[in-house]
Scaffold this active site. Sequence first.
Site, short mmCIF file in Angstrom:
data_model
loop_
_atom_site.label_atom_id
_atom_site.label_comp_id
_atom_site.label_asym_id
_atom_site.label_seq_id
_atom_site.Cartn_x
_atom_site.Cartn_y
_atom_site.Cartn_z
CD GLU A 17 -3.19 0.38 0.21
OE1 GLU A 17 -2.70 1.40 -0.30
OE2 GLU A 17 -4.39 0.08 0.08
CG ASN A 147 -8.88 2.56 0.34
OD1 ASN A 147 -7.67 2.76 0.37
ND2 ASN A 147 -9.42 1.41 0.72
CG ASP A 198 -7.60 -0.37 -2.14
OD1 ASP A 198 -6.90 0.47 -1.55
OD2 ASP A 198 -7.76 -1.52 -1.70
#
Length: 291
Positions: A17, A147, A198
Amino acid sequence: MSDTAGLLIDSKCELGEGPLWHGERQQLFWFDINEQSLFAANASGEIEESWLFNETVAAAAIIDKDRLAIASENGLIEFDLRVGGMNRLHDIERDVPANRTNDSRVHPSGAFWIGTMVKEEGPKEGSVYHYRAGQLKKIIENVAIPNATCFSPDGRIAYWTDTPTKKILKCATDPETGLPIGEWELFADVSDHRGWPDGAVVDSEGYLWNARWGGSCVVRFAPDGSIDRVVEVPVSQVTCPAFGGKDLKTLFITTAAKTLTEEQLAAEKVAGGVFAIEVDVPGLPETPIKL
């Protein structure tokens, strides 16, 4: 128009991430949230440095050439890349041990929008905070998985999603402070498209690139919310894109291996890797955080 990103780094992250291109260092930084790790690689995909923390780390902002501001499990920390030294800048939900930070990004004003969520996922007990010049302010609450935090090039629009809703929202922001000044409204409903929304980033033309968890792709949206392009990624759990490289025309894409079954892992041997594709529109350099 559809292309496929190729594997750049077989990093095998459980939860890759927070990719961030540091122009002054010519390095890509990204995290494995589940493994409490930070990595740095050059544009060719060679991992040059890595750091292991004793708490969750999820996202970063640039302070200067040698320092990052990292959104850790329960606060914002100053991290010295030269010696690994840390200095706590501000607590964030330190009194909520069930939570951690998640997707976060710097607004063109230098404000750091920092999302939080329940570690075990599900409950809408997370928030989004605005940090700038030493001041922390909660700007969104009752969040499950924050997100897609990103901003228009002029700093006048913020984008964001609570992933389970499958809706990307937008809101007017003050370009000088990065604070919301309008109501949140729908930018794109992705419930009929692939996967879950996301992480996201905006390019120099103001188009939004959104990674799709479970969707094996990154989708480029025009400012009116229409789909402009789909970049295929050969693994399912796509987490976040970032622009980098010398001309900011490389789209780096983090992915995850988290929750994949043995059968899925056998089919997705490079899940958790960092992927890349060359694109024809440059991104924007990262704005340093205003401490």
